[in-house]
Write an enzyme that holds these catalytic residues in place. Sequence first.
Site, PDB file in Angstrom:
ATOM      1  N   CYS A 155     -50.158 -24.040  10.620  1.00 19.56           N
ATOM      2  CA  CYS A 155     -49.616 -23.946  11.983  1.00 19.56           C
ATOM      3  C   CYS A 155     -48.311 -24.730  12.085  1.00 19.56           C
ATOM      4  O   CYS A 155     -47.317 -24.246  12.637  1.00 19.56           O
ATOM      5  CB  CYS A 155     -50.661 -24.467  12.973  1.00 19.56           C
ATOM      6  SG  CYS A 155     -50.140 -24.318  14.683  1.00 19.56           S
ATOM      7  N   CYS A 156     -48.296 -25.956  11.510  1.00 20.48           N
ATOM      8  CA  CYS A 156     -47.062 -26.764  11.548  1.00 20.48           C
ATOM      9  C   CYS A 156     -45.940 -26.058  10.796  1.00 20.48           C
ATOM     10  O   CYS A 156     -44.778 -26.139  11.202  1.00 20.48           O
ATOM     11  CB  CYS A 156     -47.290 -28.148  10.929  1.00 20.48           C
ATOM     12  SG  CYS A 156     -48.151 -29.313  11.993  1.00 20.48           S
ATOM     13  N   CYS A 195     -47.103 -31.821  19.703  1.00 19.33           N
ATOM     14  CA  CYS A 195     -47.728 -30.714  20.436  1.00 19.33           C
ATOM     15  C   CYS A 195     -48.931 -31.232  21.230  1.00 19.33           C
ATOM     16  O   CYS A 195     -49.643 -32.140  20.786  1.00 19.33           O
ATOM     17  CB  CYS A 195     -48.197 -29.656  19.457  1.00 19.33           C
ATOM     18  SG  CYS A 195     -46.851 -28.825  18.615  1.00 19.33           S
ATOM     19  N   CYS A 212     -52.461 -31.608  19.698  1.00 22.83           N
ATOM     20  CA  CYS A 212     -52.525 -32.463  18.500  1.00 22.83           C
ATOM     21  C   CYS A 212     -52.048 -33.889  18.758  1.00 22.83           C
ATOM     22  O   CYS A 212     -51.755 -34.628  17.826  1.00 22.83           O
ATOM     23  CB  CYS A 212     -51.688 -31.850  17.382  1.00 22.83           C
ATOM     24  SG  CYS A 212     -52.227 -30.195  16.929  1.00 22.83           S
ATOM     25  N   CYS A 219     -45.985 -33.684   9.566  1.00 24.16           N
ATOM     26  CA  CYS A 219     -46.128 -32.256   9.797  1.00 24.16           C
ATOM     27  C   CYS A 219     -45.225 -31.411   8.902  1.00 24.16           C
ATOM     28  O   CYS A 219     -45.188 -30.206   9.035  1.00 24.16           O
ATOM     29  CB  CYS A 219     -45.830 -31.944  11.255  1.00 24.16           C
ATOM     30  SG  CYS A 219     -44.242 -32.582  11.766  1.00 24.16           S
TER      31      CYS A 219
END
Length: 233
Positions: free
Chosen positions: A118-119, A201, A204, A228
Site C-alpha cells: 500500500c505504501c 495516513c 496508520c 514507508c
Amino acid sequence: MSSVIAQTLIEKTKNFTIEEALAFLVSEYKNKVVFSTSFGQEDQVIAAIIAKNDLKINIFTLDTGRLFQETYDVFHKTIKKYKNEIKTYFPDTVAVEDLLNKKGPNSFYESVENRKECCFIRKVAPLTKALDGNEIWITGLRAEQSENRNDLAFFEYDAHFKIIKFNPLLKWTLQEVQHYIDENNVPQNALHKQGFISIGCAPCTRAILPGEDIRAGRWWWESSHKECGLHQK
Ligand code: SF4
C-alpha cells in the site's frame, strides 16, 4: 560520485544558516531543487523559511487518499498564508483500484508485506514521479525522530531515488521546532496538540503517550523499523 558531491556540499555550507544554504542550492541547482511536504511540524518550518525568503524552490506533496482532514486543513491554510504553490501527486488510480479490488481497503493491517504494498502504491511510486529530473531533495528529517536517523548527515546521497537529500533541520529538537512555529505564527496540524507527533495516513497513525518513542504512533501494530519507503532511514 554523488556521495562525494554530498560531502562537498556539507563542507561548502558548514558555516551557512539554513536560509543561506537554501539560497546557495537554488543558485547552484536552479529549478532542480524540490521540497516535499507532508505538512508536519518540521515541514511547516521549512515552508515558512522558503516563503519568508522568497526562495524559488518547487514544493510538492503526496496525497495518498488516506490523509486526515486536519492535514487537508493545514494544507489549505498554508497555501492561503504563504501563497506557495504546492504541487500534489496522487497515486495511480488503476493501481489503487486493483489493490482494493483484490485485498480490500484495510489490507495494510494484515501483514508488513501488504502494508509495504500500500505504501508503495500510495507513496513511493508518486514520490518517484515527483523527484524525477531533480537534483536536490529538501526534507524535514530530524536525527531525534528515530534511532535509524541518528547517523544522518545534512547532505546525503539517496541511492534509491538517485538524488541528494538536504536535511536542514537535522539537529533541531522538537522543542526548537515548536518554538519556531509559535514565534512565527506558522500554521500547524491540529493533531499535534492531541499527541500526534509524526503524522501520516489516518488509518496508520495514532497519538503517542508521554515517554513513548516519537515514531511509536506510526504502524503501531508492527515491530518493523517503521519506515514507508520514502526515506530509507
Ligand atoms: Fe497505505 Fe498506511 Fe502506507 Fe498510507 S501509511 S500508504 S494507508 S499503508
